[in-house]
Design a protein around this motif. Sequence first.
Motif, PDB file in Angstrom:
ATOM      1  N   ILE A 206       0.833  -1.221   0.000  1.00  0.00           N
ATOM      2  CA  ILE A 206       0.000   0.000   0.000  1.00  0.00           C
ATOM      3  C   ILE A 206       0.863   1.265   0.000  1.00  0.00           C
ATOM      4  O   ILE A 206       0.638   2.191  -0.780  1.00  0.00           O
ATOM      5  N   LEU A 207       1.880   1.283   0.888  1.00  0.00           N
ATOM      6  CA  LEU A 207       2.699   2.485   1.038  1.00  0.00           C
ATOM      7  C   LEU A 207       3.357   2.901  -0.279  1.00  0.00           C
ATOM      8  O   LEU A 207       3.339   4.066  -0.669  1.00  0.00           O
TER       9      LEU A 207
ATOM     10  N   LYS B  24     -13.588  -3.726   8.807  1.00  0.00           N
ATOM     11  CA  LYS B  24     -12.491  -2.782   8.589  1.00  0.00           C
ATOM     12  C   LYS B  24     -11.326  -3.180   9.476  1.00  0.00           C
ATOM     13  O   LYS B  24     -11.538  -3.755  10.540  1.00  0.00           O
ATOM     14  N   GLY B  25     -10.135  -2.864   9.035  1.00  0.00           N
ATOM     15  CA  GLY B  25      -8.992  -3.221   9.863  1.00  0.00           C
ATOM     16  C   GLY B  25      -7.881  -2.208   9.734  1.00  0.00           C
ATOM     17  O   GLY B  25      -7.766  -1.510   8.718  1.00  0.00           O
ATOM     18  N   LEU B  26      -7.053  -2.114  10.788  1.00  0.00           N
ATOM     19  CA  LEU B  26      -5.886  -1.232  10.750  1.00  0.00           C
ATOM     20  C   LEU B  26      -4.657  -2.077  10.434  1.00  0.00           C
ATOM     21  O   LEU B  26      -4.414  -3.090  11.097  1.00  0.00           O
ATOM     22  N   VAL B  27      -3.912  -1.660   9.417  1.00  0.00           N
ATOM     23  CA  VAL B  27      -2.711  -2.414   9.038  1.00  0.00           C
ATOM     24  C   VAL B  27      -1.564  -1.443   8.763  1.00  0.00           C
ATOM     25  O   VAL B  27      -1.787  -0.247   8.564  1.00  0.00           O
ATOM     26  N   THR B  28      -0.347  -1.969   8.749  1.00  0.00           N
ATOM     27  CA  THR B  28       0.792  -1.128   8.368  1.00  0.00           C
ATOM     28  C   THR B  28       0.838  -1.082   6.836  1.00  0.00           C
ATOM     29  O   THR B  28       0.879  -2.118   6.187  1.00  0.00           O
ATOM     30  N   ALA B  29       0.837   0.127   6.304  1.00  0.00           N
ATOM     31  CA  ALA B  29       0.809   0.292   4.845  1.00  0.00           C
ATOM     32  C   ALA B  29       2.059  -0.268   4.185  1.00  0.00           C
ATOM     33  O   ALA B  29       2.011  -0.752   3.057  1.00  0.00           O
TER      34      ALA B  29
END
Lengths: 164, 251
Positions: free
Chosen positions: B18-19, B60-65
């Motif tokens: 993603i990043l 929904k979830g929080l992830v490291t990009a």
Amino acid sequence: MTLPQAPLQNILDKHPHDESSLIMLLQDVQEAYRYLPPEILVEIAKTLNVPKAKVFGVATFYKAFSMEPRGETEIKVCCGTACHVRGSTLIMDEFKRTLGVEEGGTTEDGKFTLEAVNCVGTCAMAPVIVVKDVYHGHMTVNKLGKLLKSLNPKKAKTTGAKAS
Amino acid sequence: MQLSIDGKSVTAQTGEYILQVAQRNGIEIPALCHHPAVEPSGACRLCMVEITHADWGGWKGLVTACLYPVQEGLIVSTANEKVRKVRAGVLDLLLARCPESELIQNLSRQYGIEKTSFIPRPEPDLCILCGLCVRICEKIGASAISTIGRGIDKIVSVPYETEENYACIGCLACATICPTGEITFTQDEQTRSIWGRNFELVYCEDCGIAIGTPEQLKHYSERSGLDMSYFTKCDRCRNREAAARFARITF
């Protein structure tokens, strides 16, 4: 200090020479020498073709490895929640007093190493200590004195006399 | 494939993170332990983003990009309230670890944190233990440094801190890549010092500027297969020479 070469050679021969053997090798060296001598870590790095910095990083990461020589007998005092509630601090204090060492310390004669661990998985027997891989449950200060005497009668006697 | 970042439809390749895709499309995600030269490791936790997907039933979830691989139809939010909150939490902790770091201070301020809510580390340095230095050193092929110890005692160091175990080639990659400036070096006319060791310097044959340490150039020569004679000039002089050579070619 010169180290015996034979055990190292046996250990090196036992495992395949690649990076995946690193921890197994370190475990065997720890058992044979009771610590990880720097010159042996360098030798392992060369044999496995792993950077020295990496070997050193792994060796310092795991609690099972020691960079200082450990005592002949390792005493692990469990300080996990259950043991703490049931008085592991008293046990620890008694060990510190009779052995004359701090947590993680080794007696001057190299006989004992005192270690605080977080849980040994036998909370039903709390407070627990592990001596030479043997579990001793429901520990009391009284039982501890007897145990120490059986392990090293002379040492326990002299310290006992000093304390009185 | 197509995915959406902050409502913007972007194109990405399988295997990208993603990043990477966000950066390419000019969408800014803060990150401290990320560098395109090394594999991502997700150490600093600052690049947290929220993801969801039309097929996920509202999950929904929080992830490291930096570590999350893209997929078709992924919906990414890089700056919503939840994301900002979790990043603020990370910065609060980083600020407790490195209260003197200007970079951390500035980032924290952007997330509304003037002062850490934790007890700041006594005798702090600037190291956030992101491991960029260790990873770049490994990438360069020197592997001279590693993280030593664990937990609160963890530091970045050279093994044993003794000279015979030195694999450092004095290339300064670690000092250059360090996001907070914890790794420092000194260099004067004759000597470069880093990690407690002094290195000699090699100078450009033509213009005389320092081009590196003998250990560094030898390492480059071995890794690249180029002869040592290639490493006698600085990049500028070498380019000038090449330019002159090309100028003589007539079409």
